[in-house]
Scaffold this active site. Structure first.
Site, mmCIF file in Angstrom:
data_model
loop_
_atom_site.group_PDB
_atom_site.id
_atom_site.type_symbol
_atom_site.label_atom_id
_atom_site.label_comp_id
_atom_site.label_asym_id
_atom_site.label_seq_id
_atom_site.Cartn_x
_atom_site.Cartn_y
_atom_site.Cartn_z
ATOM 1 N N GLU A 163 -10.976 -13.003 -23.438
ATOM 2 C CA GLU A 163 -11.312 -11.949 -24.397
ATOM 3 C C GLU A 163 -12.133 -12.408 -25.592
ATOM 4 O OE1 GLU A 163 -7.608 -10.176 -25.588
ATOM 5 O OE2 GLU A 163 -7.411 -9.060 -23.738
ATOM 6 N N GLU A 345 -4.866 -8.778 -17.136
ATOM 7 C CA GLU A 345 -3.734 -8.597 -18.060
ATOM 8 C C GLU A 345 -3.397 -7.114 -18.091
ATOM 9 O OE1 GLU A 345 -4.140 -9.881 -22.165
ATOM 10 O OE2 GLU A 345 -4.842 -11.868 -21.578
HETATM 11 C C1 PNW Z 1 -4.408 -9.670 -25.457
HETATM 12 N N1 PNW Z 1 -7.676 -4.742 -28.021
HETATM 13 O O1 PNW Z 1 -4.931 -9.347 -26.716
HETATM 14 C C2 PNW Z 1 -4.312 -11.181 -25.435
HETATM 15 O O2 PNW Z 1 -5.099 -11.776 -24.423
HETATM 16 C C3 PNW Z 1 -2.925 -11.723 -25.419
HETATM 17 O O3 PNW Z 1 -2.906 -13.018 -25.956
HETATM 18 C C4 PNW Z 1 -1.952 -10.807 -26.128
HETATM 19 O O4 PNW Z 1 -0.662 -11.348 -26.193
HETATM 20 C C5 PNW Z 1 -1.956 -9.483 -25.373
HETATM 21 O O5 PNW Z 1 -3.243 -8.927 -25.317
HETATM 22 C C6 PNW Z 1 -1.000 -8.446 -25.944
HETATM 23 O O6 PNW Z 1 -1.425 -8.005 -27.207
HETATM 24 C C7 PNW Z 1 -5.576 -8.160 -26.989
HETATM 25 O O7 PNW Z 1 -7.820 -4.451 -29.234
HETATM 26 C C8 PNW Z 1 -5.837 -7.883 -28.314
HETATM 27 O O8 PNW Z 1 -8.179 -4.041 -27.122
HETATM 28 C C9 PNW Z 1 -6.535 -6.755 -28.663
HETATM 29 C C10 PNW Z 1 -6.981 -5.898 -27.662
HETATM 30 C C11 PNW Z 1 -6.717 -6.153 -26.336
HETATM 31 C C12 PNW Z 1 -6.014 -7.299 -26.005
#
Ligand code: PNW
Length: 439
Positions: A163, A345
């Protein structure tokens, strides 16, 4: 209709969120070490020092994942363990740890899926400008080669960077995540440098004999807060920034619009050739749809829309149809240039308390409902012809949810952070049955 033959189930986690042992065996410091130590950054003042203690308990967690019946175990290699200064000398003990982890996974019949970078930048790299500095991409490729040479014989699939969009937005644009910079649109060079790092690492990994190379990007459909022209415009712009800015360079070899291409630094056309090095698969991380409305007179031209309806523990919208929509968007946009997709994920934390009850059961029905609906939405997309080859649940155990600390639990297995006791939740048993039934 059954899932296609050979459909793959897995779980995913990251190093900084699970390992703890931040001072063990010569690990260098990372941007997140420093960020977490700043007062007020992490909810409840939670410390990542121990987390789920995966550094010492990996065998326990690997056994739990084996018993779940999945075959892919996604984890991340910490760059600061392998190269404490971010370049040059390798810290043998750090690399040895991942060698042991991979051996343990293979012995358990699981296929290791290493992510090389899940936001934990070695501090000396950040001090040299981090992802604002073009050199970081080349240093990352060196590091990728080191890990590739060591693990390529046993790793099944690879994710160079997790990401990059989230790191650019939260790490460099708004400053909510490490390294805490608030550069707004001046953060865009970090997009180009991470994309370049991705492309260089794909080549370095292949040169080291690695196969099954993909990526994991945050994607979601972008919906306007209302039908007004302003909101629709804001959503269109956000869609480009949050989705296609990250996938078009990789899958089409170009930026989604000319204005974006011109703000990117360096020999962009040459870089795009590297960035578009063909992948073996493409991973979509999905949690919630993006909903934005127009903002006037602000530094940023869009704001998140207030949502009503069911929410995740993080306050995100629960909307399984969003997963179906984003999966369908990929073949529509990329046609034959699209490699097989994975849901790399998907999962949720809950707004209800999750603790073992008197019978040691963790009744996380909310997670079961979330997974059930999202897996159903994925299946419908597959039935419509979208080539999705696997699904990785985030996450096997509870872990350190970045600035939200330990209060947000994403695991199928509960972790008691005082004792490090593991308790499989109801969702663990449910997921195991689902996998069994799908084979
Ligand atoms: C992911 N969004 O983060 C990460 O890859 C993980 O480390 C994290 O634990 C997981 O999601 C749960 O939060 C994200 O804003 C952060 O779209 C932000 C976004 C998506 C995924």
């Amino acid at each position: 209709m059954p899932l296609p033959n050979g459909f793959r189930w897995g779980v995913g986690a990251s190093g900084f969120q699970t390992e703890g042992a931040l001072d063990a065996d010569g690990r260098g410091r990372s941007t997140w070490d420093v960020f977490c130590a700043e007062p007020g950054r992490i909810a409840g003042g939670d410390s990542p020092a121990v987390a789920a203690d995966f550094y010492h308990r990996y065998a326990t967690d690997i056994a739990l994942v084996r018993d779940l019946g999945v075959d892919l175990y996604r984890f991340s290699v910490a760059w600061p363990r392998v190269q404490p200064s971010g370049s040059g000398a390798v810290n043998a003990k750090g690399l040895d740890f991942y060698d042991r982890v991979v051996d343990e996974m293979c012995a358990a019949g699981l296929r290791p899926v290493p992510t090389l970078y899940h936001w934990d930048t070695p501090l000396p790299i950040e001090e040299d400008g981090g992802w604002l500095n073009r050199d970081t991409a080349f240093r990352f490729a060196e590091y990728a080669a080191i890990v590739g040479e060591r693990l390529a014989d046993r790793a099944e699939m690879w994710i160079p960077l997790n990401e990059p969009s989230v790191l650019t937005f939260l790490g460099y644009a708004t400053g909510e995540y490490a390294p805490g910079k608030r550069l707004l649109f001046d953060s865009l060079p970090t997009a180009h440098h991470q994309l370049l790092a991705h492309g260089l690492a794909v080549r370095a990994l292949r040169a080291a004999g690695a196969t099954g190379i993909g990526t994991a990007n945050a994607h979601a459909p972008t919906w306007p807060g209302s039908d007004s022209e302003a909101d629709r415009g804001a959503a269109e712009f956000y869609d480009v920034l949050a989705n296609w800015l990250w996938s078009d360079p990789i899958l089409r070899g170009r930026y989604p619009d000319e204005d974006l291409a011109t703000v990117m630094p360096g020999p962009v056309a040459d870089d795009l050739e590297i960035i578009a090095t063909p992948l073996d698969w493409y991973g979509v991380n999905y949690y919630s749809p993006f909903r934005v409305s127009a903002a006037s007179g602000e530094e940023i031209p869009f704001v998140p829309t207030e949502i009503d309806g069911p929410k995740t523990g993080l306050g995100g919208e629960i909307n399984p149809a969003g997963l179906g929509e984003i999966l369908r968007a990929f073949p529509k946009r990329y046609g034959d240039a699209l490699p097989p997709l994975y849901v790399s994920e998907n999962g949720t934390s809950l707004s209800t308390v999750e603790e073992p009850d008197a019978d040691d059961r963790v009744r996380d029905q909310g997670r079961i409902d979330y997974l059930d609906a999202h897996i159903a939405a994925m299946r419908e997309a597959i039935e419509d012809g979208v080539d999705v080859r696997g699904y990785l649940h985030w996450s096997p155990t509870d872990n350190f949810e970045w600035t939200f600390g330990y209060a947000q639990r994403f695991g199928l297995v509960h972790v008691d952070y005082r004792t490090q006791k593991r308790t499989p939740k109801d969702s663990y048993h449910w997921f195991r049955e689902l996998i069994k039934a799908s084979r």
